[in-house]
Design a protein around this motif. Structure first.
Motif, PDB file in Angstrom:
ATOM      1  N   ARG A 291      10.996 -25.734 -12.663  1.00 37.64           N
ATOM      2  CA  ARG A 291      10.986 -26.373 -13.286  1.00 37.64           C
ATOM      3  C   ARG A 291      11.968 -25.182 -14.665  1.00 37.64           C
ATOM      4  O   ARG A 291      11.298 -24.862 -15.777  1.00 37.64           O
ATOM      5  CB  ARG A 291       8.786 -25.612 -14.210  1.00 37.64           C
TER       6      ARG A 291
ATOM      7  N   CYS B  40      19.718 -26.831 -20.320  1.00 34.88           N
ATOM      8  CA  CYS B  40      21.187 -26.106 -19.751  1.00 34.88           C
ATOM      9  C   CYS B  40      21.565 -25.241 -19.791  1.00 34.88           C
ATOM     10  O   CYS B  40      22.113 -23.894 -19.322  1.00 34.88           O
ATOM     11  CB  CYS B  40      21.913 -27.103 -19.187  1.00 34.88           C
TER      12      CYS B  40
ATOM     13  N   ALA C 241      28.948 -28.147 -15.764  1.00 37.82           N
ATOM     14  CA  ALA C 241      28.004 -27.287 -15.226  1.00 37.82           C
ATOM     15  C   ALA C 241      28.092 -25.740 -14.643  1.00 37.82           C
ATOM     16  O   ALA C 241      28.289 -24.024 -15.709  1.00 37.82           O
ATOM     17  CB  ALA C 241      27.259 -26.872 -14.044  1.00 37.82           C
TER      18      ALA C 241
ATOM     19  N   ARG D  73      34.504 -37.548 -15.603  1.00 43.74           N
ATOM     20  CA  ARG D  73      34.041 -38.310 -14.368  1.00 43.74           C
ATOM     21  C   ARG D  73      34.501 -39.651 -14.061  1.00 43.74           C
ATOM     22  O   ARG D  73      34.415 -40.443 -15.070  1.00 43.74           O
ATOM     23  CB  ARG D  73      32.219 -37.967 -15.029  1.00 43.74           C
TER      24      ARG D  73
ATOM     25  N   ARG E   1      10.031 -38.660 -15.104  1.00 50.86           N
ATOM     26  CA  ARG E   1       8.972 -37.273 -15.006  1.00 50.86           C
ATOM     27  C   ARG E   1       7.763 -37.974 -15.490  1.00 50.86           C
ATOM     28  O   ARG E   1       7.481 -38.870 -15.983  1.00 50.86           O
ATOM     29  CB  ARG E   1       9.765 -36.017 -15.708  1.00 50.86           C
TER      30      ARG E   1
ATOM     31  N   PHE F  82      24.628 -34.646 -18.460  1.00 49.12           N
ATOM     32  CA  PHE F  82      24.118 -34.154 -17.123  1.00 49.12           C
ATOM     33  C   PHE F  82      23.092 -35.455 -17.341  1.00 49.12           C
ATOM     34  O   PHE F  82      21.842 -35.359 -17.993  1.00 49.12           O
ATOM     35  CB  PHE F  82      23.560 -33.551 -16.663  1.00 49.12           C
ATOM     36  N   PRO F  83      23.636 -36.249 -16.664  1.00 50.17           N
ATOM     37  CA  PRO F  83      22.422 -37.468 -16.072  1.00 50.17           C
ATOM     38  C   PRO F  83      21.237 -37.320 -14.966  1.00 50.17           C
ATOM     39  O   PRO F  83      21.144 -36.408 -14.900  1.00 50.17           O
ATOM     40  CB  PRO F  83      23.180 -38.594 -14.754  1.00 50.17           C
ATOM     41  N   GLY F  84      20.130 -38.074 -15.386  1.00 47.27           N
ATOM     42  CA  GLY F  84      19.164 -37.994 -14.200  1.00 47.27           C
ATOM     43  C   GLY F  84      18.410 -36.511 -15.393  1.00 47.27           C
ATOM     44  O   GLY F  84      16.884 -36.355 -14.816  1.00 47.27           O
ATOM     45  N   MET F  85      18.587 -36.140 -17.108  1.00 50.95           N
ATOM     46  CA  MET F  85      17.447 -35.023 -16.743  1.00 50.95           C
ATOM     47  C   MET F  85      17.626 -35.636 -18.306  1.00 50.95           C
ATOM     48  O   MET F  85      18.223 -36.060 -19.026  1.00 50.95           O
ATOM     49  CB  MET F  85      18.499 -33.901 -17.098  1.00 50.95           C
TER      50      MET F  85
ATOM     51  N   GLN G  96      20.122 -29.313 -11.036  1.00 48.52           N
ATOM     52  CA  GLN G  96      20.847 -31.278 -11.041  1.00 48.52           C
ATOM     53  C   GLN G  96      21.743 -31.080 -11.936  1.00 48.52           C
ATOM     54  O   GLN G  96      22.518 -31.888 -11.752  1.00 48.52           O
ATOM     55  CB  GLN G  96      19.067 -31.319 -12.311  1.00 48.52           C
ATOM     56  N   ALA G  97      22.132 -30.047 -12.390  1.00 52.26           N
ATOM     57  CA  ALA G  97      23.358 -30.097 -13.464  1.00 52.26           C
ATOM     58  C   ALA G  97      24.172 -30.270 -12.305  1.00 52.26           C
ATOM     59  O   ALA G  97      25.577 -31.137 -12.539  1.00 52.26           O
ATOM     60  CB  ALA G  97      23.427 -29.588 -14.515  1.00 52.26           C
TER      61      ALA G  97
ATOM     62  N   ARG H 125      17.150 -26.390 -13.758  1.00 55.31           N
ATOM     63  CA  ARG H 125      17.994 -27.445 -14.837  1.00 55.31           C
ATOM     64  C   ARG H 125      19.482 -26.848 -13.856  1.00 55.31           C
ATOM     65  O   ARG H 125      19.709 -28.128 -13.817  1.00 55.31           O
ATOM     66  CB  ARG H 125      17.922 -26.955 -15.367  1.00 55.31           C
ATOM     67  N   ALA H 126      20.343 -25.587 -13.025  1.00 57.73           N
ATOM     68  CA  ALA H 126      21.194 -25.435 -12.935  1.00 57.73           C
ATOM     69  C   ALA H 126      21.371 -26.315 -12.085  1.00 57.73           C
ATOM     70  O   ALA H 126      22.762 -27.066 -11.170  1.00 57.73           O
ATOM     71  CB  ALA H 126      21.271 -24.349 -12.585  1.00 57.73           C
TER      72      ALA H 126
ATOM     73  N   TRP I  97      23.731 -41.348 -11.239  1.00 55.23           N
ATOM     74  CA  TRP I  97      22.597 -41.427 -10.937  1.00 55.23           C
ATOM     75  C   TRP I  97      22.240 -41.376 -12.727  1.00 55.23           C
ATOM     76  O   TRP I  97      22.698 -40.288 -13.179  1.00 55.23           O
ATOM     77  CB  TRP I  97      22.544 -40.036 -10.385  1.00 55.23           C
ATOM     78  N   THR I  98      21.599 -41.727 -12.816  1.00 55.01           N
ATOM     79  CA  THR I  98      20.965 -42.037 -14.820  1.00 55.01           C
ATOM     80  C   THR I  98      19.527 -42.244 -15.196  1.00 55.01           C
ATOM     81  O   THR I  98      19.378 -42.109 -15.560  1.00 55.01           O
ATOM     82  CB  THR I  98      21.577 -42.750 -15.083  1.00 55.01           C
ATOM     83  N   HIS I  99      18.624 -41.727 -13.134  1.00 49.31           N
ATOM     84  CA  HIS I  99      17.546 -42.179 -13.974  1.00 49.31           C
ATOM     85  C   HIS I  99      16.639 -40.896 -13.987  1.00 49.31           C
ATOM     86  O   HIS I  99      16.869 -39.869 -13.323  1.00 49.31           O
ATOM     87  CB  HIS I  99      16.184 -43.038 -12.713  1.00 49.31           C
ATOM     88  N   VAL I 100      15.713 -41.028 -15.103  1.00 47.39           N
ATOM     89  CA  VAL I 100      14.201 -39.951 -14.920  1.00 47.39           C
ATOM     90  C   VAL I 100      13.382 -40.179 -14.475  1.00 47.39           C
ATOM     91  O   VAL I 100      12.671 -41.127 -15.047  1.00 47.39           O
ATOM     92  CB  VAL I 100      14.984 -39.145 -16.900  1.00 47.39           C
TER      93      VAL I 100
ATOM     94  N   THR J  75      24.858 -33.581 -10.995  1.00 43.31           N
ATOM     95  CA  THR J  75      25.930 -35.271 -11.136  1.00 43.31           C
ATOM     96  C   THR J  75      27.074 -34.348 -11.731  1.00 43.31           C
ATOM     97  O   THR J  75      28.334 -34.938 -11.489  1.00 43.31           O
ATOM     98  CB  THR J  75      25.382 -35.563 -12.119  1.00 43.31           C
ATOM     99  N   ASP J  76      27.042 -32.935 -12.018  1.00 44.43           N
ATOM    100  CA  ASP J  76      29.034 -32.755 -12.863  1.00 44.43           C
ATOM    101  C   ASP J  76      28.569 -30.894 -12.775  1.00 44.43           C
ATOM    102  O   ASP J  76      28.389 -30.548 -13.532  1.00 44.43           O
ATOM    103  CB  ASP J  76      28.219 -33.077 -14.506  1.00 44.43           C
TER     104      ASP J  76
ATOM    105  N   THR K 291      21.212 -39.576 -21.035  1.00 44.99           N
ATOM    106  CA  THR K 291      22.095 -40.660 -20.955  1.00 44.99           C
ATOM    107  C   THR K 291      21.839 -42.248 -21.229  1.00 44.99           C
ATOM    108  O   THR K 291      22.819 -43.219 -21.588  1.00 44.99           O
ATOM    109  CB  THR K 291      22.782 -41.111 -19.515  1.00 44.99           C
TER     110      THR K 291
END
Ligand SMILES: Nc1ncnc2c1ncn2[C@@H]1O[C@H](COP(=O)(O)OP(=O)(O)OP(=O)(O)O)[C@@H](O)[C@H]1O
Ligand SMILES: [Mg+2]
Lengths: 254, 615
Positions: free
Chosen positions: B484, A101, B501, B295, B306, A90-93, B492-493, B489-490, B301-304, B496-497, A150
């Motif tokens: 958190r 997950c 998930a 996919r 935190r 999963f991207p962004g995590m 966010q999963a 998490r679910a 989108w690939t940014h994290v 993107t996908d 990623t």
């Protein structure tokens, strides 16, 4: 009883018979390899088993229960977990969050408990994080836990996906080419991981092109070609089966 | 009978306008896969440019029209070159949708700065007198609209079917990768489709302008009508766009004539919802779907973002202290703006859970604010309910609406979800105007009292401020806990996908429902507080423009981060208050910011800030 029973499964895409009357069993606690040339329909078989799309005909039974009409989510909840051919982290995590997950289907504490920050819910989160880190450590990814998933190299992403699937505590694990894109060390790591998983009592079915890997870890091999099943048996038999050699091993000697 | 024919002809005229708009949508969608919400902006720009060229530069009407179309196209080329086309290769489709919303806002802001906020009545091409044909009275401008629509349909058909250029365009529409392989310059074609849609928009604006009253935000209404039309007809096909436009026009005219003009909007939206449920891809279907188990790699989108735990705790502490102290150093005007900032922030947290974390676009969030606001106002004024009970009633109604809406939309993919929420928001808009016994109609609901809790009245700005601050802190703590945990998490999963998930046993539908419910509850709560803050509520305070503004705030502040939206909300609320003379530029600035942020700051200002802090 067999963990997975596939009976007379067929699927047609337009003019292409991607799966043609395939039947096989996967014995409980075994490690079964699914092999076949490119485009043979291996991924399609996985997609049919997990009901990503419905088969045109045929039945899939998981521990004696028919999976017909169940959503992929429901099937996963029953403990049948799969990975995808191209790594789908999963991207962004972060790496750690990706692994966490995996456990989603078994979470004991719900949304409200977490919104209230109840101690039980937080403790569960901490316990899971420890477990996830321990699993990541098995493939040497523990020190990458806080990185964006990623950002990992492709090989590591594939390993991460396997770890994520393990975190789900599967009863049956379907792996689609987990070794594709791995280097030799990573492949060796994966092989020992799979043996360990199997020793824990998880049934595993794996699509794999690397024949030496298949022959060393699998105790049962299913071979498909052009959508149809052409052989099934222990590796030693498959290795000498003339149809298999003609279809597949011939072009890639062991 | 004559009457019916008259109405039907009127419907076709109206429908031609929608069909023109719908074709622009369809063209860009087919070539790029993106809904370009800026479509209506081209119309306003074209119409007003034509008007100014005629009245200021003294050009003859035909030349002015030509000039307007050329200038608009040039502008479209510039905007497309700088924002739209680069975005295509980098952003997901839903972020592109956000960006085009930014472009629409940018167009509006531009018109506001150049032409001001007053409405314009443009002169018809051939005089005011309708002509009589076989007993029917036809407005001349309507005939112009139908004629131009027809010419454009034929021209577009000819270009697509018979020219090399059209062939390349169609190749891009069917399979961009293959088109690239056979030597089509895909980026050029994408730009071309954008500019062509801009030109069609400008032509539409020039001919439609005299038939309607035109002001800076007319573009938004045109965008919405065209969008609805294309969704009804089927976005992936031109005949669908045309049919959808005509159908929408007919239904609108018939409803106005035989039911009530107040609810003609509602009927059109009802039609849209029925089509969405019954046939999500529209009445006329386009090309086939793609393989699902692969996919679209390049554009996720690939940014994290935190913050480290320590920075987060210190930051939270500093913010809380600042929040407690701030009202003592601010003047009354700024304190008011700060209260509004925080109230909107409550809505934004919900929207963020839904959109930022869950990836479900909602363009109708203000609809829930309206429900909460009007429920609070109505039950406290008309039935003397205690405010808390009124707020809870609002939340209850919002939840019911949200669940119905979610039941309809969750089967739909991102785009259609956006559409359905937009339709919901518009439906609430027309209810807010239509049900004037409850809502006070267009002039608003007056005399809403103070919020009070067990006899303690929050009747000064300072008390109201601390009330809202308390609510914000509670909501933030709860949502931080939720995000958190497994639920966050679910979501966010799923964003993107969803397929991967689901393959892990995530209950995709359940999680989306929960996110939807959370966003509706928070929006409704914020709407109620909003009504108590102003003691007044009118439809334009909680209408669809507000929904779009909320989306801007979210994207600018930083979606997928809990505190980001606070920045967006503050920026667009406090700054215009603090620098009154610049308020005129607010719309333009927020458009530029929205488009810019979606392109260069994928997690908004908060994401940028986090990256600086982490260094
Ligand atoms: N959703 C789909 N729509 C159309 N055709 C499909 C779809 N899924 C698979 N196919 C086709 O079915 C055939 C089998 O594909 P599949 O991916 O199952 O092969 P595979 O054995 O996994 O091959 P590889 O070793 O390359 O992964 C291919 O020809 C593929 O193009
Ligand atoms: Mg495959």
């Amino acid at each position: 009883m067999s963990a997975l029973r596939v009976q007379n499964l067929s699927k047609r895409f337009g003019g292409l018979l991607a799966t043609n009357d395939v039947s096989f069993d996967v014995a409980e606690h075994s490690l079964t390899a699914l092999i076949g040339p490119n485009g043979a329909g291996k991924t399609t078989l996985f997609n049919l088993i997990t009901n990503l799309f419905a088969p045109d005909s045929g039945v899939v039974e998981f521990n004696g229960i028919s999976l017909a009409g169940l959503s992929p989510g429901r099937i996963a909840k029953m403990g049948l977990i799969r990975t995808f051919q191209t790594a789908r982290v999963f991207p962004g995590m972060t790496v750690l969050e990706n692994v966490l997950c995996g456990r989603h289907r078994l979470l004991g504490h719900g949304l409200f408990e977490n919104m209230m920050w109840l101690p039980g819910a937080r403790a569960e989160e901490r316990r899971l994080a420890t477990q996830a880190l321990a699993l990541l450590d098995l493939v040497g990814l523990a020190d990458q836990a806080e990185r964006s998933a990623t950002d990992l190299p492709m090989g590591a992403q594939k390993l991460l996906e396997v770890i994520r699937a393990l975190m789900a505590q599967p009863r049956l694990l379907l792996l689609d080419e987990p070794a594709a894109g791995l280097n030799d060390t990573e492949t060796a790591e994966l092989a020992s991981l799979l043996r360990a998983v199997r020793a824990c009592g998880v049934t595993v079915m794996v699509v794999e092109h690397n024949m030496s890997l298949v022959m060393t870890i699998a105790d049962h091999v299913v071979v498909v070609e052009a959508g149809g099943l052409i052989a099934a048996g222990p590796p030693s038999e498959i290795q000498v089966n003339p149809r298999v050699i003609a279809a597949y091993l011939g072009e890639e000697p062991v | 009978m004559t009457e019916l024919i008259q109405i039907v002809v009127g419907g076709i005229m109206q429908g031609s306008i929608f069909a023109l708009l719908a074709m622009g949508f369809s063209l860009v969608y087919r070539v790029t896969g993106v809904i370009n919400l800026a479509q209506g902006g081209f119309c306003t720009l074209g119409a007003l440019l034509g008007f100014s060229m005629q009245s200021r530069l003294g050009l003859p009407p035909a030349l002015a029209a030509l000039g307007a179309v050329l200038v608009t196209s040039a502008f479209a080329a510039l905007v497309g070159r700088v924002t739209f086309v680069p975005g295509l290769s980098r952003l997901t489709n839903s972020n592109m949708l956000m960006m085009s919303a930014g472009l629409l806002t940018l167009f509006e802001g531009l018109v506001l700065v150049v032409w001001g906020s007053q409405p314009y009545a443009l002169p018809p091409f051939s005089g005011e007198r309708p002509i009589a044909v076989a007993g029917l009275l036809l407005p001349t401008q309507g005939i112009w609209v139908m004629g131009v629509t027809f010419v454009i349909i034929v021209g577009l058909w000819y270009m697509l079917a018979r020219t090399r250029l059209g062939q390349s365009l169609r190749a891009c529409a069917e399979n961009p990768t293959a088109a690239r392989l056979v030597g089509v310059d895909v980026a050029r074609m994408q730009l071309f489709s954008f500019v062509l849609a801009g030109a069609i928009g400008a032509v539409a604006g020039v001919v439609v302008g005299p038939a309607i009253s035109l002001q800076f935000d007319t573009g938004r209404l045109l965008t919405i009508s065209g969008f609805v039309a294309v969704a009804i007809g089927g976005i992936a096909s031109f005949p669908g766009a045309i049919a959808g436009g005509l159908l929408l026009g007919l239904v609108g005219q018939l409803a106005t004539a035989y039911v009530s003009s107040l609810f003609s909007n509602a009927l059109a939206l009802g039609l849209l919802l029925i089509v969405l449920i019954w046939r999500p891809s529209g009445l006329i279907r386009g090309a086939a779907g793609r393989r699902q188990d692969v996919r679209d790699e390049a554009r996720v989108w690939t940014h994290v973002t935190r913050l480290s735990a320590r920075t987060a705790w210190i930051g939270a502490f500093v913010l809380l202290v600042a929040g407690l102290v701030l009202p003592w150093v601010l003047d009354a005007g700024l304190l008011g703006a700060l209260i509004i900032t925080l109230i909107l922030f409550i809505t934004l947290i919900g929207l963020d859970v839904l959109m930022g974390y869950g990836g479900q676009i909602s363009l109708g969030q203000a609809g829930f604010m309206a429900i909460g606001g009007y429920a609070a106002g109505y039950f406290t004024t008309a039935h003397d309910w205690p405010p808390v009970l009124a707020i809870l009633a609002g939340i209850g109604i919002s939840l019911v609406c949200a669940m119905i809406l979610a039941g309809v939309t969750l089967r739909l993919r991102g785009l259609y979800m956006a559409l359905a929420t937009l339709a919901f928001g518009l439906l609430i808009d027309s209810c807010a105007i239509g049900f004037d016994d409850i809502t006070g109609g267009p002039s608003g609901l007056v005399g809403i009292g103070d919020f009070d809790l067990f006899g303690f009245a929050f009747d000064t700005p300072l008390r109201m401020y601390y009330l809202v601050l308390g609510v914000v802190v509670l909501v933030l703590v709860a949502m931080a806990g939720a995000m958190r945990s497994g639920f966050g998490r679910a979501l966010q999963a799923i964003r993107t996908d969803p397929l991967a998930a689901a393959a892990l046993g995530v209950n995709v539908v359940g999680c989306k429902m929960a996110a939807f419910a959370i966003s509706a509850v928070l929006a409704s709560l914020a709407g109620s507080l909003y009504a108590f803050q102003f003691h007044f509520l009118s439809p334009d305070m909680v209408g669809t423009p507000r929904s779009l503004e909320l989306v801007s705030m979210l994207v600018i502040g930083g979606e997928g981060t809990l505190l980001g939206p606070l920045l967006g909300s503050a920026l667009l609320t406090v700054l215009p208050t603090a620098f009154q003379p610049l308020a005129l530029y607010k719309t333009l600035a927020s458009g530029v910011l929205l488009a810019g942020c979606s392109l260069y700051l994928p997690q908004g200002m908060f994401g940028a800030l986090t990256r600086v802090l982490r260094r």
